[in-house]
Design a protein around this motif. Structure first.
Motif, PDB file in Angstrom:
ATOM      1  N   GLU A 157       0.842  -1.195   0.000  1.00 12.78           N
ATOM      2  CA  GLU A 157       0.000   0.000   0.000  1.00 12.78           C
ATOM      3  C   GLU A 157       0.877   1.245   0.000  1.00 12.78           C
ATOM      4  OE1 GLU A 157      -4.049  -1.432   2.249  1.00 12.78           O
ATOM      5  OE2 GLU A 157      -2.440  -0.632   3.496  1.00 12.78           O
ATOM      6  N   THR A 158       0.412   2.306  -0.669  1.00 13.98           N
ATOM      7  CA  THR A 158       1.201   3.525  -0.774  1.00 13.98           C
ATOM      8  C   THR A 158       0.342   4.771  -0.566  1.00 13.98           C
ATOM      9  OG1 THR A 158       0.865   3.684  -3.164  1.00 13.98           O
ATOM     10  CG2 THR A 158       2.839   2.524  -2.428  1.00 13.98           C
ATOM     11  N   ILE A 159       1.019   5.827  -0.158  1.00 14.58           N
ATOM     12  CA  ILE A 159       0.465   7.174  -0.174  1.00 14.58           C
ATOM     13  C   ILE A 159       1.423   7.980  -1.038  1.00 14.58           C
ATOM     14  CG2 ILE A 159      -0.059   9.253   1.145  1.00 14.58           C
ATOM     15  CD1 ILE A 159      -0.604   7.470   3.570  1.00 14.58           C
ATOM     16  N   THR A 160       0.882   8.696  -2.020  1.00 14.70           N
ATOM     17  CA  THR A 160       1.721   9.427  -2.963  1.00 14.70           C
ATOM     18  C   THR A 160       1.330  10.892  -2.986  1.00 14.70           C
ATOM     19  OG1 THR A 160       1.808   7.432  -4.325  1.00 14.70           O
ATOM     20  CG2 THR A 160       2.528   9.471  -5.351  1.00 14.70           C
ATOM     21  N   CYS A 161       2.336  11.760  -2.916  1.00 15.11           N
ATOM     22  CA  CYS A 161       2.132  13.191  -3.090  1.00 15.11           C
ATOM     23  C   CYS A 161       2.922  13.587  -4.335  1.00 15.11           C
ATOM     24  CB  CYS A 161       2.614  13.966  -1.862  1.00 15.11           C
ATOM     25  SG  CYS A 161       2.352  15.746  -2.021  1.00 15.11           S
ATOM     26  N   LEU A 162       2.250  13.685  -5.458  1.00 10.24           N
ATOM     27  CA  LEU A 162       2.935  13.964  -6.725  1.00 10.24           C
ATOM     28  C   LEU A 162       3.584  15.348  -6.785  1.00 10.24           C
ATOM     29  CD1 LEU A 162       0.552  12.252  -9.290  1.00 10.24           C
ATOM     30  CD2 LEU A 162       2.731  11.441  -8.415  1.00 10.24           C
ATOM     31  N   PRO A 163       2.922  16.420  -6.337  1.00 10.54           N
ATOM     32  CA  PRO A 163       3.566  17.736  -6.421  1.00 10.54           C
ATOM     33  C   PRO A 163       4.884  17.812  -5.640  1.00 10.54           C
ATOM     34  CG  PRO A 163       1.223  18.001  -5.995  1.00 10.54           C
ATOM     35  CD  PRO A 163       1.536  16.546  -5.858  1.00 10.54           C
ATOM     36  N   ASN A 164       4.952  17.132  -4.485  1.00  8.92           N
ATOM     37  CA  ASN A 164       6.169  17.166  -3.673  1.00  8.92           C
ATOM     38  C   ASN A 164       7.075  15.964  -3.921  1.00  8.92           C
ATOM     39  OD1 ASN A 164       5.423  19.587  -2.427  1.00  8.92           O
ATOM     40  ND2 ASN A 164       4.168  18.505  -0.946  1.00  8.92           N
ATOM     41  N   LYS A 165       6.678  15.078  -4.833  1.00  7.11           N
ATOM     42  CA  LYS A 165       7.444  13.895  -5.226  1.00  7.11           C
ATOM     43  C   LYS A 165       7.770  12.997  -4.032  1.00  7.11           C
ATOM     44  CE  LYS A 165       9.341  16.389  -9.114  1.00  7.11           C
ATOM     45  NZ  LYS A 165      10.501  16.955  -9.742  1.00  7.11           N
ATOM     46  N   ILE A 166       6.741  12.737  -3.218  1.00  9.44           N
ATOM     47  CA  ILE A 166       6.896  11.915  -2.018  1.00  9.44           C
ATOM     48  C   ILE A 166       6.085  10.642  -2.177  1.00  9.44           C
ATOM     49  CG2 ILE A 166       6.420  11.768   0.461  1.00  9.44           C
ATOM     50  CD1 ILE A 166       6.809  14.821   0.567  1.00  9.44           C
ATOM     51  N   ILE A 167       6.722   9.516  -1.848  1.00 14.28           N
ATOM     52  CA  ILE A 167       6.035   8.226  -1.852  1.00 14.28           C
ATOM     53  C   ILE A 167       6.270   7.571  -0.500  1.00 14.28           C
ATOM     54  CG2 ILE A 167       5.886   5.923  -2.874  1.00 14.28           C
ATOM     55  CD1 ILE A 167       6.874   7.168  -5.493  1.00 14.28           C
ATOM     56  N   VAL A 168       5.175   7.189   0.166  1.00 16.44           N
ATOM     57  CA  VAL A 168       5.231   6.448   1.421  1.00 16.44           C
ATOM     58  C   VAL A 168       4.683   5.065   1.105  1.00 16.44           C
ATOM     59  CG1 VAL A 168       4.471   6.341   3.811  1.00 16.44           C
ATOM     60  CG2 VAL A 168       4.816   8.569   2.718  1.00 16.44           C
ATOM     61  N   GLU A 169       5.484   4.025   1.358  1.00 16.12           N
ATOM     62  CA  GLU A 169       5.076   2.669   1.006  1.00 16.12           C
ATOM     63  C   GLU A 169       5.334   1.720   2.161  1.00 16.12           C
ATOM     64  OE1 GLU A 169       5.862  -0.681  -2.452  1.00 16.12           O
ATOM     65  OE2 GLU A 169       7.200   1.015  -2.292  1.00 16.12           O
ATOM     66  N   VAL A 170       4.384   0.818   2.395  1.00 17.38           N
ATOM     67  CA  VAL A 170       4.598  -0.248   3.371  1.00 17.38           C
ATOM     68  C   VAL A 170       5.433  -1.317   2.675  1.00 17.38           C
ATOM     69  CG1 VAL A 170       3.526  -1.933   4.902  1.00 17.38           C
ATOM     70  CG2 VAL A 170       2.391   0.251   4.479  1.00 17.38           C
ATOM     71  N   THR A 171       6.649  -1.550   3.191  1.00 18.82           N
ATOM     72  CA  THR A 171       7.573  -2.446   2.506  1.00 18.82           C
ATOM     73  C   THR A 171       7.695  -3.814   3.154  1.00 18.82           C
ATOM     74  OG1 THR A 171       9.388  -1.430   3.739  1.00 18.82           O
ATOM     75  CG2 THR A 171       8.958  -0.598   1.522  1.00 18.82           C
ATOM     76  N   SER A 172       7.176  -3.997   4.363  1.00 26.03           N
ATOM     77  CA  SER A 172       7.173  -5.322   4.967  1.00 26.03           C
ATOM     78  C   SER A 172       5.994  -5.411   5.919  1.00 26.03           C
ATOM     79  CB  SER A 172       8.477  -5.588   5.716  1.00 26.03           C
ATOM     80  OG  SER A 172       8.550  -4.793   6.880  1.00 26.03           O
ATOM     81  N   GLY A 173       5.686  -6.624   6.297  1.00 25.23           N
ATOM     82  CA  GLY A 173       4.553  -6.839   7.192  1.00 25.23           C
ATOM     83  C   GLY A 173       3.512  -7.698   6.532  1.00 25.23           C
ATOM     84  N   GLU A 174       2.285  -7.562   6.979  1.00 24.69           N
ATOM     85  CA  GLU A 174       1.186  -8.382   6.492  1.00 24.69           C
ATOM     86  C   GLU A 174       0.860  -8.028   5.045  1.00 24.69           C
ATOM     87  OE1 GLU A 174      -3.470  -9.094   7.609  1.00 24.69           O
ATOM     88  OE2 GLU A 174      -2.117  -8.300   9.126  1.00 24.69           O
ATOM     89  N   SER A 175       0.631  -9.044   4.227  1.00 21.62           N
ATOM     90  CA  SER A 175       0.288  -8.827   2.823  1.00 21.62           C
ATOM     91  C   SER A 175      -1.099  -8.234   2.689  1.00 21.62           C
ATOM     92  CB  SER A 175       0.326 -10.147   2.046  1.00 21.62           C
ATOM     93  OG  SER A 175       1.603 -10.697   2.062  1.00 21.62           O
TER      94      SER A 175
END
Length: 118
Positions: free
Chosen positions: A92-110
């Motif tokens: 899952e991700t949260i993306t802020c395109l204007p500020n070029k920020i990506i927050v992604e869950v990289t491990s844990g429960e599928s």
């Protein structure tokens, strides 16, 4: 049914319930972690199990609470990143395109499969 059929069925039920108990009680994964990238460069990696408030380049404000990450503020014009749901499952991700920020869950429960992905 014969005597051995009943014994076999009882053994199968005992083994199945033991495996199911182990899977659901002991086999659960930790909450996981999130990775934040800004302009394709690693900004930081944070555990979802630790409650924290993260300012990302003084433009976006991310809160990690209850094993979920949520973007609560941003200085982008349309604030689409703020309106995205909290994330907690791998992929899952949260993306802020204007500020070029990506927050992604990289491990844990599928993440669970949905009706489209089957």
């Amino acid at each position: 049914m014969k005597k051995w059929d009943i014994i076999f069925a009882v053994i199968v039920l005992i083994v199945a319930s033991t495996v199911a108990s182990w899977y659901f009680c002991l086999g659960k994964q930790d909450a996981g972690q999130i990775t934040i990238t800004v302009e394709s460069k690693l900004y930081g990696t944070y555990l979802l199990s630790e409650e924290q408030e993260i300012w990302i380049n003084d433009t976006n404000y991310l809160i990690v609470k209850d094993q979920k990450a949520d973007m609560v503020d941003g200085n982008c014009p349309n604030k689409e990143c703020v309106h995205q749901k909290s994330i907690s499952k791998r992929g899952e991700t949260i993306t802020c395109l204007p500020n070029k920020i990506i927050v992604e869950v990289t491990s844990g429960e599928s993440a669970e499969l949905d009706g489209v992905a089957n």
